[in-house]
Design an enzyme around this catalytic site. Sequence first.
Site, mmCIF file in Angstrom:
data_model
loop_
_atom_site.group_PDB
_atom_site.id
_atom_site.type_symbol
_atom_site.label_atom_id
_atom_site.label_comp_id
_atom_site.label_asym_id
_atom_site.label_seq_id
_atom_site.Cartn_x
_atom_site.Cartn_y
_atom_site.Cartn_z
ATOM 1 N N SER A 83 0.669 -1.230 -0.050
ATOM 2 C CA SER A 83 0.069 -0.105 -0.056
ATOM 3 C C SER A 83 0.997 0.939 -0.138
ATOM 4 O O SER A 83 1.943 1.267 0.300
ATOM 5 C CB SER A 83 -0.826 0.085 1.323
ATOM 6 O OG SER A 83 -1.543 1.225 1.403
ATOM 7 N N TYR B 3 -2.544 -1.035 10.061
ATOM 8 C CA TYR B 3 -2.572 -1.346 8.752
ATOM 9 C C TYR B 3 -0.997 -0.848 8.050
ATOM 10 O O TYR B 3 -0.477 -1.544 7.387
ATOM 11 C CB TYR B 3 -3.564 -0.477 8.172
ATOM 12 C CG TYR B 3 -3.892 -0.610 6.775
ATOM 13 C CD1 TYR B 3 -4.143 -2.118 6.099
ATOM 14 C CD2 TYR B 3 -3.312 0.145 5.718
ATOM 15 C CE1 TYR B 3 -4.265 -2.242 4.737
ATOM 16 C CE2 TYR B 3 -3.318 -0.192 4.374
ATOM 17 C CZ TYR B 3 -3.943 -1.250 3.860
ATOM 18 O OH TYR B 3 -4.081 -1.480 2.728
#
Length: 303
Positions: free
Chosen positions: A134, A156
Amino acid sequence: MQRAEAARTALHTSHPGADISLLKVDVGSLQSVLEASKEIKQRFKKVDYLYLNAGIMPNPQISLKAFVTGLFSRKVISMFATGEGLLTQQDRVTADGLQEVFVTNVFGHFIMIRELEPLLCQPGNTSQLIWTSSSNARSSAFRLDDYQHTQGVEPYSSSKYASDLLSVALNRHYNKQGLYSSVICPGLVMTNLTYGILPSFFWMLIMPVMWLIRIFTNTFTLTAYNGAEALFWLFNQKPESLDPRAKYHSYSSGLGNSYTKPQKRPNQNDVSVCAYAYARAVSIYSPGIVQKKHCGPYNTVIT
């Protein structure tokens, strides 16, 4: 499994002769990973591609202060592209005693790799691991002394940076055995995970602005089709020719044309950390948690 069945039906329509198997696995559960790995070894003799795509961002919350400040700053595009300083999540401990985001986004995949070694590492063959990372993966959110991110609010981001590190470490460990690891970043893609961050009415208001911003930045891929560009590009490359420390980004031009561009990370100072991170992961992989086992057309597994 409903979406998987629909995808298989669509693929059979476009590729009638394809042999497509479905197998349900929860990478957040070590027992599920072990059972799925056992089933894969029973079905196949080798795995050519292992796409490590599964991930979660539980209970995402927006810092309104950071959002308003960033909205009227020169970092507005970067804020939307990376979520830096903007996103926090609420993590929890799983039945295995591990942080849910860590085990789902990183460790469950690692266990599967270890379990599938006999199918991935075969003399005379090359296999490829492809991680979906990401743009939110940041070194500032990751600490080696808290690699499960038990003490922070950005699990995350931490987990995605950990997967970046782990991919480099896996290359150092496995390349001589014909197994190669790569990391991709899909860019800013509007998925169910993205839409879950903010209320739907907000996205309706801001989407025209995001399409406009796309003219000035290539990281706003927006659609899943464009975001998958790097995944497809890697499939067509010889893994041994790839940079083991690169992160391959899906980009889209202002006109919507997709392309892939590598960026080298982690930086040189992190390479020694990669090896150590790998050693720590191996130390966790012990009989106390899970039982360690030694054990034509491309076979591709996507989690």
